[in-house]
Design a protein around this motif. Structure first.
Motif, PDB file in Angstrom:
ATOM      1  N   SER A 166      33.807  77.950  22.496  1.00 36.46           N
ATOM      2  CA  SER A 166      34.033  76.685  23.196  1.00 36.46           C
ATOM      3  C   SER A 166      32.895  76.468  24.187  1.00 36.46           C
ATOM      4  N   LYS A 167      32.466  75.203  24.305  1.00 37.92           N
ATOM      5  CA  LYS A 167      31.348  74.885  25.194  1.00 37.92           C
ATOM      6  C   LYS A 167      31.749  73.790  26.178  1.00 37.92           C
ATOM      7  N   ILE A 168      31.220  73.917  27.387  1.00 39.20           N
ATOM      8  CA  ILE A 168      31.487  72.948  28.451  1.00 39.20           C
ATOM      9  C   ILE A 168      30.159  72.572  29.099  1.00 39.20           C
ATOM     10  N   VAL A 169      29.969  71.292  29.349  1.00 38.34           N
ATOM     11  CA  VAL A 169      28.772  70.808  30.043  1.00 38.34           C
ATOM     12  C   VAL A 169      29.191  70.213  31.387  1.00 38.34           C
ATOM     13  N   VAL A 170      28.515  70.648  32.442  1.00 35.29           N
ATOM     14  CA  VAL A 170      28.741  70.095  33.777  1.00 35.29           C
ATOM     15  C   VAL A 170      27.440  69.441  34.232  1.00 35.29           C
ATOM     16  N   ASP A 171      27.433  68.116  34.297  1.00 28.51           N
ATOM     17  CA  ASP A 171      26.256  67.402  34.802  1.00 28.51           C
ATOM     18  C   ASP A 171      26.370  67.281  36.317  1.00 28.51           C
ATOM     19  N   ILE A 172      25.290  67.663  37.005  1.00 29.38           N
ATOM     20  CA  ILE A 172      25.310  67.737  38.465  1.00 29.38           C
ATOM     21  C   ILE A 172      24.261  66.803  39.051  1.00 29.38           C
ATOM     22  N   ILE A 173      24.674  66.008  40.022  1.00 25.74           N
ATOM     23  CA  ILE A 173      23.745  65.204  40.813  1.00 25.74           C
ATOM     24  C   ILE A 173      23.574  65.903  42.153  1.00 25.74           C
ATOM     25  N   ASN A 174      22.331  66.263  42.478  1.00 24.90           N
ATOM     26  CA  ASN A 174      22.071  66.936  43.748  1.00 24.90           C
ATOM     27  C   ASN A 174      22.264  65.947  44.895  1.00 24.90           C
ATOM     28  N   ASP A 175      23.241  66.220  45.718  1.00 27.29           N
ATOM     29  CA  ASP A 175      23.659  65.291  46.765  1.00 27.29           C
ATOM     30  C   ASP A 175      22.769  65.410  48.000  1.00 27.29           C
ATOM     31  N   GLN A 176      22.969  64.463  48.924  1.00 23.08           N
ATOM     32  CA  GLN A 176      22.302  64.530  50.219  1.00 23.08           C
ATOM     33  C   GLN A 176      22.931  65.636  51.063  1.00 23.08           C
ATOM     34  N   PRO A 177      22.176  66.199  52.008  1.00 31.92           N
ATOM     35  CA  PRO A 177      22.774  67.184  52.919  1.00 31.92           C
ATOM     36  C   PRO A 177      23.899  66.541  53.719  1.00 31.92           C
ATOM     37  N   PRO A 178      24.843  67.343  54.183  1.00 30.61           N
ATOM     38  CA  PRO A 178      25.890  66.798  55.053  1.00 30.61           C
ATOM     39  C   PRO A 178      25.274  66.113  56.264  1.00 30.61           C
ATOM     40  N   THR A 179      25.935  65.091  56.779  1.00 32.75           N
ATOM     41  CA  THR A 179      25.376  64.305  57.879  1.00 32.75           C
ATOM     42  C   THR A 179      25.136  65.145  59.118  1.00 32.75           C
ATOM     43  N   GLU A 180      25.953  66.190  59.332  1.00 29.20           N
ATOM     44  CA  GLU A 180      25.750  67.005  60.527  1.00 29.20           C
ATOM     45  C   GLU A 180      24.455  67.804  60.452  1.00 29.20           C
ATOM     46  N   LEU A 181      23.930  68.009  59.216  1.00 27.98           N
ATOM     47  CA  LEU A 181      22.634  68.667  59.090  1.00 27.98           C
ATOM     48  C   LEU A 181      21.501  67.677  59.328  1.00 27.98           C
ATOM     49  N   LEU A 182      21.736  66.417  58.939  1.00 31.33           N
ATOM     50  CA  LEU A 182      20.709  65.397  59.119  1.00 31.33           C
ATOM     51  C   LEU A 182      20.582  64.983  60.581  1.00 31.33           C
ATOM     52  N   ALA A 183      21.715  64.918  61.282  1.00 31.12           N
ATOM     53  CA  ALA A 183      21.719  64.470  62.674  1.00 31.12           C
ATOM     54  C   ALA A 183      22.573  65.414  63.500  1.00 31.12           C
ATOM     55  N   PRO A 184      21.981  66.425  64.116  1.00 28.11           N
ATOM     56  CA  PRO A 184      22.752  67.383  64.921  1.00 28.11           C
ATOM     57  C   PRO A 184      23.541  66.689  66.014  1.00 28.11           C
ATOM     58  N   ASP A 185      24.712  67.225  66.290  1.00 27.43           N
ATOM     59  CA  ASP A 185      25.593  66.662  67.304  1.00 27.43           C
ATOM     60  C   ASP A 185      25.074  67.030  68.691  1.00 27.43           C
ATOM     61  N   ASN A 186      24.671  66.017  69.452  1.00 29.84           N
ATOM     62  CA  ASN A 186      24.164  66.257  70.801  1.00 29.84           C
ATOM     63  C   ASN A 186      25.236  66.092  71.864  1.00 29.84           C
ATOM     64  N   ASP A 187      26.484  65.886  71.415  1.00 31.40           N
ATOM     65  CA  ASP A 187      27.568  65.653  72.364  1.00 31.40           C
ATOM     66  C   ASP A 187      27.734  66.858  73.285  1.00 31.40           C
ATOM     67  N   GLY A 188      27.694  66.623  74.561  1.00 33.55           N
ATOM     68  CA  GLY A 188      27.910  67.704  75.511  1.00 33.55           C
ATOM     69  C   GLY A 188      26.635  68.359  76.008  1.00 33.55           C
ATOM     70  N   LEU A 189      25.463  67.956  75.468  1.00 37.54           N
ATOM     71  CA  LEU A 189      24.218  68.536  75.943  1.00 37.54           C
ATOM     72  C   LEU A 189      23.870  67.978  77.318  1.00 37.54           C
ATOM     73  N   GLU A 190      23.198  68.769  78.097  1.00 38.29           N
ATOM     74  CA  GLU A 190      22.777  68.318  79.418  1.00 38.29           C
ATOM     75  C   GLU A 190      21.299  67.953  79.395  1.00 38.29           C
ATOM     76  N   TYR A 191      20.987  66.792  79.944  1.00 33.26           N
ATOM     77  CA  TYR A 191      19.613  66.322  80.029  1.00 33.26           C
ATOM     78  C   TYR A 191      19.171  66.412  81.485  1.00 33.26           C
ATOM     79  N   VAL A 192      18.086  67.070  81.736  1.00 29.38           N
ATOM     80  CA  VAL A 192      17.646  67.315  83.103  1.00 29.38           C
ATOM     81  C   VAL A 192      16.413  66.471  83.408  1.00 29.38           C
ATOM     82  N   SER A 193      16.501  65.648  84.467  1.00 31.39           N
ATOM     83  CA  SER A 193      15.342  64.892  84.937  1.00 31.39           C
ATOM     84  C   SER A 193      14.819  65.568  86.197  1.00 31.39           C
TER      85      SER A 193
END
Length: 205
Positions: A166-193
């Motif tokens: 028996s044979k099975i074919v799985v066609d795969i589309i390489n997806d985009q990275p998860p959004t958290e990898l594309l745009a790191p969460d900066n919530d809670g970071l401190e910015y110092v002036s």
């Protein structure tokens, strides 16, 4: 004297599962195991619904064998896979050492088996597995999908002891990275002036 029972039936294919194998991998946008819908082909084989995936993933299959005129379900003899035309995993169920018995649960999705009573064999080698059932593999049978937008093809070939296949074919589309990898969460970071510290979570100076 043994009785030879005719066997011309191909192995049964019941389920195909896709697994994200690290915290950043996704299967159809989610970091969780996902059953793929099986589609019978006129040629007698199967294909799955198209799979969108990113990162390092693995595939599993629920399969068994039946002889002519019998309803008993037996184990298959061999499973081989290829990825984009290159062999990448092989497992042969003919013999194994008695000392390996306690490790056999490693080769199935045991959590799924406990919950659903359905036995899915992993088509990749778990870390540190000592089982001698495994043959040649590339990257332990795992698939690396890190080129968003490209297409890949994964083939599964299942044989019984009479070489019915028996044979099975799985066609795969390489997806985009998860959004958290594309745009790191900066919530809670401190910015110092020069004179103040602003906390982005609290919105206070």
């Amino acid at each position: 004297m043994g009785i030879n029972v005719p066997d011309t039936k191909k192995p049964l294919v019941k389920q195909v599962m896709a697994y994200p194998l690290d915290e950043n991998a996704t299967i159809n946008g989610k970091n969780e195991p996902t059953l793929l819908r099986l589609i019978p082909l006129k040629t007698g084989g199967f294909k799955t619904e198209k799979l969108n995936a990113y990162g390092t993933i693995g595939i599993g299959v629920n399969t068994s064998d039946r002889q002519n005129g019998g309803n008993n379900q037996n184990g298959v003899y061999q499973i081989k896979t290829s990825f984009n035309g290159t062999p990448n995993f092989e497992i042969c169920f003919d013999t194994y050492a008695f000392s390996e018995t306690r490790y056999l649960n490693q080769m199935i999705d045991y959590e799924f088996f406990k919950e659903k009573k359905s036995r899915i064999s992993k088509l990749f080698i778990p870390p540190g597995s000592p089982l001698s059932l495994y043959g040649n593999s590339i990257n332990d049978g795992k698939l690396s999908l890190y080129e968003p937008g490209s297409n890949s093809s994964y083939h599964i070939e299942i044989k019984d002891y009479q070489n019915n296949t028996s044979k099975i074919v799985v066609d795969i589309i390489n997806d985009q990275p998860p959004t958290e990898l594309l745009a790191p969460d900066n919530d809670g970071l401190e910015y110092v002036s020069h004179s103040t510290t602003f906390n982005s979570k609290m919105g206070e100076i």
